[in-house]
Design a protein around this motif. Structure first.
Motif, mmCIF file in Angstrom:
data_model
loop_
_atom_site.group_PDB
_atom_site.id
_atom_site.type_symbol
_atom_site.label_atom_id
_atom_site.label_comp_id
_atom_site.label_asym_id
_atom_site.label_seq_id
_atom_site.Cartn_x
_atom_site.Cartn_y
_atom_site.Cartn_z
ATOM 1 N N VAL A 1 0.736 -1.046 0.353
ATOM 2 C CA VAL A 1 -0.114 0.184 -0.088
ATOM 3 C C VAL A 1 0.835 1.297 -0.308
ATOM 4 C CG1 VAL A 1 -1.535 0.956 1.224
ATOM 5 C CG2 VAL A 1 -1.119 -0.712 1.378
ATOM 6 N N LEU A 2 1.146 1.686 -1.444
ATOM 7 C CA LEU A 2 1.692 3.093 -0.620
ATOM 8 C C LEU A 2 0.625 4.380 -0.025
ATOM 9 C CD1 LEU A 2 3.783 2.135 -4.622
ATOM 10 C CD2 LEU A 2 4.077 2.499 -2.448
ATOM 11 N N ILE A 3 1.386 5.141 0.330
ATOM 12 C CA ILE A 3 1.040 6.159 1.025
ATOM 13 C C ILE A 3 1.014 7.635 0.208
ATOM 14 C CG2 ILE A 3 1.248 8.291 3.369
ATOM 15 C CD1 ILE A 3 0.464 5.174 4.256
ATOM 16 N N HIS A 4 2.585 8.375 -0.604
ATOM 17 C CA HIS A 4 2.477 8.854 -1.700
ATOM 18 C C HIS A 4 2.694 7.665 -2.772
ATOM 19 C CE1 HIS A 4 3.365 12.248 1.468
ATOM 20 N NE2 HIS A 4 3.371 11.149 2.040
ATOM 21 N N PRO A 5 2.676 7.313 -3.358
ATOM 22 C CA PRO A 5 2.551 7.032 -4.745
ATOM 23 C C PRO A 5 3.325 8.020 -5.442
ATOM 24 C CG PRO A 5 0.165 7.014 -4.515
ATOM 25 C CD PRO A 5 0.781 7.095 -3.108
ATOM 26 N N PRO A 6 3.829 7.451 -7.249
ATOM 27 C CA PRO A 6 4.503 6.431 -7.010
ATOM 28 C C PRO A 6 5.820 6.403 -5.930
ATOM 29 C CG PRO A 6 5.190 8.055 -8.807
ATOM 30 C CD PRO A 6 4.757 8.791 -8.017
ATOM 31 N N LYS A 7 6.562 6.769 -5.112
ATOM 32 C CA LYS A 7 7.340 6.710 -4.150
ATOM 33 C C LYS A 7 6.681 5.252 -3.706
ATOM 34 C CE LYS A 7 8.603 10.328 -1.881
ATOM 35 N NZ LYS A 7 9.023 11.570 -1.221
ATOM 36 N N SER A 8 8.237 5.269 -3.581
ATOM 37 C CA SER A 8 7.928 3.866 -2.011
ATOM 38 C C SER A 8 8.010 4.648 -1.145
ATOM 39 C CB SER A 8 9.421 3.306 -2.415
ATOM 40 O OG SER A 8 9.947 2.565 -1.099
#
Lengths: 287, 155, 463
Positions: free
Chosen positions: C185-192
């Motif tokens: 689940v990404l919190i700040h997509p597309p960042k890891s």
């Protein structure tokens, strides 16, 4: 944090207060010291629009010794109880219990009646008033009625009061004035702490035997409770260590504590056992 | 509703909504910003003032309840010529850092010393149980109160 | 007197050993231990020559504090000032579909509203600029600001917040930092979710571990902590006739704050004045802007000075807090308890936005090995996003968390090897000229002196 607009009434008598509460129904709430209610209204603004301040009503004031016992008005603050020479002499356990509530500022505003009416399981004034077999007087539409204090508490935050009724006074019967009684409260801090467990005990020693033992526990059941099994066990027996410990174990059996973020069930049981024993022993040693 | 009371010996009044707390009444209607808003629910004690001789959380007291009462706030502690001994000791012993808890501490301390001129350490701690401080760790505050108590007894 | 229950916590009956002493223990008030301080340091000529060291000085603000005259932000008012309140999300992770402020605007006493879309540049942040002033697309933690209202009084503003309608679309909520590492689940997509990391290497840690007589592997976890400054966050914004905005704020770092204001408002710094006044406690929690851009824009819209204060609940939910750390310590020692190698892996719960995590991970990583001479060291730290309150600067920036870990493990090692806990520390402690984890040569090192003086002060006898 803001409360929503409300009106503020200051009735001059208990019957005026009752009439107001009857008229306003669930638009109104009784205001004592406000140490619970004002906090509630800030967290949940808009639940009521009328505040009925009963703290100046004459019938709700005063600490006086009558032929029946010691009468304390429900609007009397903890600080007043702690400072009253009559209370210190005749019901020191209630003064000690009052001292454990909140902090100086809370005790100056908070009323003993308010604590009983708010009726949380951990109410600090309840156990000591229960072991002294207090009786409360309530004003309603048909005048006043008296209720033994253990029947006053029905459930968490629920008393037997009808919505329009006002708690007027608390009476500690004459026979229990000056009776050896002790109270202990366990909390995570020494001040401004909710009780993990509250215990009060009271007994006389007559001809070397325990007479009229009374034990009350707080914060370990939906309401503050007495422990009849332990009381009837101790009645007429010698006040030996063994008997006192047995009574403490019966208190643990009667308690129904929960595990929450403040303490575990097991720890609360341990507290009940130790605190019951200590309060009983203190009564025995201070006859 | 009209609320009339005495604040630091002076008659003051203001017409305020009934739900106004004594704290808001002092800070916003009378411009006495000494009492502070730290939590607004009676836990931190920064709003402590003295009403009819007893210290209360003014955030929990409706202004209407204080109608006709005598209120003492921090602004009434010093007079035009000198500091109250508590203020003097707090300053000299470095009892306050950010100062935000200070007014509450001083009012609780004043009420204590008015009633009990020679308090023990335990009695001081008990009297301050309703005042929280995040900066000092309380040691210097307790020392300052003992120092002020000593000076007040000597006077 | 401590006793252990011999059955599950939730069982009703427990067997307590040593009940006798529990019941009969006298209640005694321990005497307060005398404090001996200041630490007595060697009297060098340099120290004797300074006029200030060792002297008592009174604070310049002490007089006004005592009089109750110190003006904190909430004590300041301007003519025609109005009050703002921020609507905060009840949801931990959700897309914002729409924000409708029309009903709030129509309320009598409401002067203006503000949503995230109206912020000229809606990102800021001390490490990188990942935090919105007001969320406009996604809310990432419970307490994330969504809209704001300015009204004639706080009471009206608070009522107006109830009239703002926000439509959310729930997103999966990520609360566990170790789960966050998986990037499912990404919190700040597309960042890891792993938004910053640090590696420190010294010597050869595998070789050191191979040469050790004993290897200890322990995991330590620390919890959230809130600064609880007694003064809640507060700010006031007002504009002058020349298009310059002034912010009176409890903010500590005002030059950094001005940079963030310039960025978010698209305004040159020369048009922004930040006034930081006496603050009622900071401890790291007031190191970055909070409401200031919101207030500046509301003030511009309404032509009035605008004030906003945090409630105590806002302080807990919407202001920065200390990073919880999950720390895995693998330490190799010889028979005498001398540390030969230490391998550390740490995960920082970085909350919804980065705030001061960059500094925290740096400091925490450098200090993670403790004040001990370790020739072979490896530290790997990761900070991850989660859908929780933003973690930021708090007294120590990572130092308290790692201290708990390395000192706890030191005690474990001492106990297992049967070495006195003070002795084992003296065997490993930094001395003059020791190398830090990053190979900095250390001077003015007083670890040994401090330990010995402390031990004497509380009567610890070395075995």
């Amino acid at each position: 944090m803001h409360m929503t607009p409300m009106t503020y009434e200051q009735p001059k008598s208990a019957s005026e207060a009752v009439a107001l509460m009857q008229e306003c129904g669930n638009r109104a709430k009784v205001l004592g010291g406000g140490t619970d209610l004002i906090v509630d209204l800030k967290h949940k603004p808009g639940i009521v629009s009328v505040l009925v301040d009963i703290t100046k009503i004459p019938e709700l004031q005063g600490i006086e010794e009558t032929s029946e016992g010691l009468r304390i008005g429900s609007a009397v603050t903890y600080t007043s109880i702690m400072k009253s020479p009559v209370c210190q002499k005749l019901i020191p356990v209630v003064c000690e219990a009052s001292h454990t509530v909140g902090a100086v500022q809370t005790r100056s505003l908070g009323t003993i009646g308010g604590n009983l009416v708010t009726c949380v399981p951990s109410a600090d004034s309840a156990p000591s008033l229960m072991v002294l077999e207090s009786v409360v007087t309530v004003a309603g539409n048909d005048g006043e009625r008296t209720i033994p204090i253990e029947d006053f508490f029905v459930g968490p935050r629920k008393t037997c009061l009808e919505p329009h009724e006002i708690l007027v006074s608390i009476l500690i019967p004459k026979k229990n004035l000056g009776k050896p009684s002790f109270f202990l409260k366990a909390g995570l801090r020494k001040g401004q702490a909710l009780a993990l467990v509250n215990v009060a005990s009271s007994l006389n020693i007559v001809d070397g035997k325990v007479s009229a033992p009374r034990i009350a526990l707080g914060a370990v059941a939906p309401t503050p409770i007495r422990v009849p099994e332990a009381e009837s066990f101790l009645e007429g027996k010698e006040a030996s260590d063994e008997n006192l410990k047995k009574a403490s174990e019966m208190a643990v059996a009667a308690a129904k504590p929960i595990t929450d973020f403040r303490a575990s069930l097991a720890y609360r049981n341990q507290l009940v056992k130790v605190m019951t024993y200590r309060t009983l022993k203190s009564c025995v040693d201070n006859q | 509703m009209l609320v009339e009371l005495k604040v630091n010996g002076e008659k003051r009044s203001a017409d305020v909504p009934p739900e106004t707390t004594l704290l808001k009444f002092l800070r916003e209607h009378l411009d006495l910003t000494g009492a502070k808003l730290g939590c607004d629910v009676g836990d931190c004690g920064t709003c402590t003032v003295i009403v009819d001789g007893i210290s209360v959380n003014s955030c929990l007291m409706l202004a209407a309840k204080a109608n006709g009462s005598e209120v003492t706030t921090i602004e009434g502690l010093a007079n035009t010529s000198e500091l109250h001994p508590l203020q003097k000791s707090f300053e000299e012993l470095g009892a306050l850092q950010c100062g935000f808890c200070g007014t509450g501490m001083l009012m609780s301390a004043k009420q204590l010393l008015d009633e009990n001129p020679d308090p023990t350490d335990f009695e001081i701690r008990d009297a301050l149980a309703g005042n929280l401080c995040r900066c000092t760790g309380y040691t210097k505050i307790i020392e300052a109160i003992k120092d002020a108590a000593k000076n007040m007894r000597a006077a | 007197m401590a006793t252990k229950p011999t059955q599950d916590l939730d069982q009703k009956t427990i067997v307590i050993e040593d009940t006798e002493s529990a019941l009969n223990a006298p209640v005694r008030v321990k005497e307060a231990h005398p404090i001996i301080y200041p630490l007595s340091l060697p009297e060098t000529e340099e120290r004797k020559a300074t006029p200030a060291v060792g002297q008592s000085a009174s604070r310049p603000d002490a007089r006004l504090h005592g009089l109750g005259q110190t003006k904190y932000i909430d004590d300041i008012k301007f003519p025609n000032m109005i009050y703002a309140k921020v609507l905060r999300s009840e949801k931990a992770h959700a897309k914002i579909i729409s924000v409708d402020t029309s009903e709030a605007e129509a309320m009598p006493g409401v002067y203006a509203t503000l949503t995230g879309k109206e912020i000229p540049t809606n990102t800021f942040g001390p490490t990188f600029q990942d935090q919105p002033v007001l969320s406009d697309t996604v809310v990432r933690h419970r307490g994330d600001g969504v809209a704001a209202v300015a009204a004639v009084s706080e009471q009206v503003a608070q009522e107006a917040l109830k009239k703002i309608k926000v439509v959310y679309e729930d997103l999966p909520v990520l609360l566990d930092p170790e789960e966050a590492l998986k990037d499912e689940v990404l919190i700040h997509p597309p960042k890891s979710n792993i938004y910053t990391s640090k590696v420190i290497k010294k010597g050869d840690v595998e070789k050191g571990l191979a040469e050790s007589d004993h290897i200890f592997t322990n995991r330590y976890k620390t919890q959230f902590q809130e600064h609880v400054p007694i003064e809640p966050h507060a700010s006031i914004a007002l504009w002058d006739g020349n298009g310059r905005v002034t912010l009176w704020s409890s903010l500590g770092r005002i030059t950094l704050g001005r940079e963030d204001m310039s960025r978010t408002l698209n305004l040159p710094q020369s048009k922004i004045r930040m006034i930081g006044t006496i603050v009622g406690g900071n401890f790291g929690g007031k190191n970055e802007i909070t409401n200031e851009p919101i207030l500046a824009l509301l003030s511009k819209k309404t032509g009035r000075p605008v004030k906003c204060t945090y409630t105590r609940e806002d302080e807990f939910v919407s202001s920065t807090i200390r990073h919880p750390f999950i720390m895995d310590f693998t330490t190799g020692v010889n028979k005498e308890g001398k540390i030969l190698a230490r391998k550390i892996k740490m995960i920082l719960d970085g909350g919804a936005y980065c705030s001061w995590t960059g500094t925290t991970i740096g400091k925490g990583s450098i200090l993670a090995a403790g004040p001990y001479n370790i020739d072979n060291l490896q530290v790997e730290s990761y900070a991850v996003y989660t859908n929780k309150t933003t973690t930021g600067a708090m007294r120590g920036f990572g130092a308290p968390q790692v201290c708990f870990a390395y000192e706890s493990q030191m005690d474990e090692i001492a106990k297992t090897l049967g070495i006195d806990p003070l002795e084992i520390r003296l065997r490993n402690a930094f001395r003059e000229g020791s190398l830090s984890p990053t190979s900095q040569t250390l001077h003015s090192v007083v670890v040994e002196e401090s330990l010995l003086q402390a031990a004497e002060a509380f009567g610890w006898n070395r075995s």
